[in-house]
Design a protein around this motif. Structure first.
Motif, PDB file in Angstrom:
ATOM      1  N   GLU A  63      -6.222  -9.706  -3.832  1.00  0.00           N
ATOM      2  CA  GLU A  63      -6.062  -9.007  -5.119  1.00  0.00           C
ATOM      3  C   GLU A  63      -7.431  -8.857  -5.785  1.00  0.00           C
ATOM      4  N   LYS A  64      -7.804  -7.637  -6.065  1.00  0.00           N
ATOM      5  CA  LYS A  64      -9.081  -7.396  -6.737  1.00  0.00           C
ATOM      6  C   LYS A  64      -8.863  -6.379  -7.839  1.00  0.00           C
ATOM      7  N   GLN A  65      -9.137  -6.789  -9.067  1.00  0.00           N
ATOM      8  CA  GLN A  65      -8.957  -5.902 -10.218  1.00  0.00           C
ATOM      9  C   GLN A  65      -7.615  -5.172 -10.176  1.00  0.00           C
ATOM     10  N   GLY A  66      -6.588  -5.966  -9.929  1.00  0.00           N
ATOM     11  CA  GLY A  66      -5.226  -5.422  -9.990  1.00  0.00           C
ATOM     12  C   GLY A  66      -4.806  -4.574  -8.813  1.00  0.00           C
ATOM     13  N   ARG A  67      -5.619  -4.511  -7.780  1.00  0.00           N
ATOM     14  CA  ARG A  67      -5.153  -3.765  -6.611  1.00  0.00           C
ATOM     15  C   ARG A  67      -5.346  -4.621  -5.353  1.00  0.00           C
ATOM     16  N   SER A  68      -4.626  -4.246  -4.332  1.00  0.00           N
ATOM     17  CA  SER A  68      -4.650  -5.015  -3.091  1.00  0.00           C
ATOM     18  C   SER A  68      -5.739  -4.473  -2.159  1.00  0.00           C
ATOM     19  N   CYS A 118       5.602  -1.974   1.721  1.00  0.00           N
ATOM     20  CA  CYS A 118       5.199  -3.348   2.060  1.00  0.00           C
ATOM     21  C   CYS A 118       4.944  -3.408   3.564  1.00  0.00           C
ATOM     22  N   ALA A 126      -4.612  -9.727   2.521  1.00  0.00           N
ATOM     23  CA  ALA A 126      -4.567  -8.847   1.345  1.00  0.00           C
ATOM     24  C   ALA A 126      -5.118  -9.653   0.180  1.00  0.00           C
ATOM     25  N   LYS A 150       0.856  -1.196   0.000  1.00  0.00           N
ATOM     26  CA  LYS A 150       0.000   0.000   0.000  1.00  0.00           C
ATOM     27  C   LYS A 150       0.885   1.236   0.000  1.00  0.00           C
ATOM     28  N   GLN A 201     -11.248 -16.818  -0.826  1.00  0.00           N
ATOM     29  CA  GLN A 201     -12.164 -16.302  -1.857  1.00  0.00           C
ATOM     30  C   GLN A 201     -13.555 -16.912  -1.679  1.00  0.00           C
TER      31      GLN A 201
END
Length: 204
Positions: free
Chosen positions: A33-38, A8, A31, A4, A91
């Motif tokens: 991963e969702k649509q390329g972001r954490s 790290c 953390a 973020k 998930q």
């Protein structure tokens, strides 16, 4: 690790900060991963029920804004999360559970029970139904001890084994509190009973 703001951060450090919040019993942070972001996700065991705004306010006291979990899930048992949890299991958990934030934006959890208790209470007091709402107070709206006995009989007739008493009506008074009590007493069946009752009321 959570990436973020170009830094790290160990999730354990975030967990340690969250544990400084008095009503948090246990917490696991992930953390995702969702649509390329954490996205930071927290699974919590709490000493008391909280709204997402209360939880957010508490987070702000212990964490910088960018480390505040965006999704929060409350569980009764954190055991499955303390061991290593695979990404697939996590998930699956996220897909099958409702976060605190979503519970409020789409109040799925309590609506059926609230509808039923409101419906029964309104009938017993003799209120028009459109006039009713979740903080409907039995005694403020004209209920008395005799009507309270009728309300108790009706609630126990539908929510079998809830064993609601007249004292409960006097102490809990409004729809929201009575619903919480029924859910505490019948955690596995209250919602289902209410849904069936609603279908009957609506003539489905």
């Amino acid at each position: 690790l959570v990436l973020k703001n170009g830094q790290c951060i160990e999730v354990q450090n975030i967990e340690a900060e969250i544990l400084n919040i008095p009503f948090v019993q246990q917490v696991k942070v992930y953390a995702v991963e969702k649509q390329g972001r954490s996205v930071i996700v927290a699974v919590l065991r709490l000493h008391q029920q909280l709204s997402s705004s209360d939880l957010n306010a508490a987070y702000k006291r212990v964490l910088p804004q960018y480390l505040i979990p965006e999704q929060n899930y409350v569980v009764n048992n954190l055991q499955p999360f303390t061991a290593y949890l695979s990404a697939e299991s996590l998930q699956h958990f996220i897909a099958t559970h409702i976060s605190i934030e979503n519970t409020e934006s789409q109040p799925v959890q309590s609506t059926a029970i609230e509808h039923v208790v409101t419906f029964i209470m309104a009938k017993i007091i003799g209120l028009p139904e459109q006039h009713t709402h979740g903080d409907l107070d039995f005694f403020d709206e004209g209920g008395d001890s005799l009507l309270a006995t009728h309300l108790v009989a009706a609630l126990n007739q539908y929510f079998i084994n809830a064993e609601i008493s007249v004292v409960d009506i006097f102490t809990q008074r409004n729809v929201t509190n009575i619903c919480k009590l029924i859910e505490q007493k019948l955690p596995d069946t209250a919602q289902r009973i209410a849904e069936v009752f609603m279908q009957v009321i609506e003539g489905k």
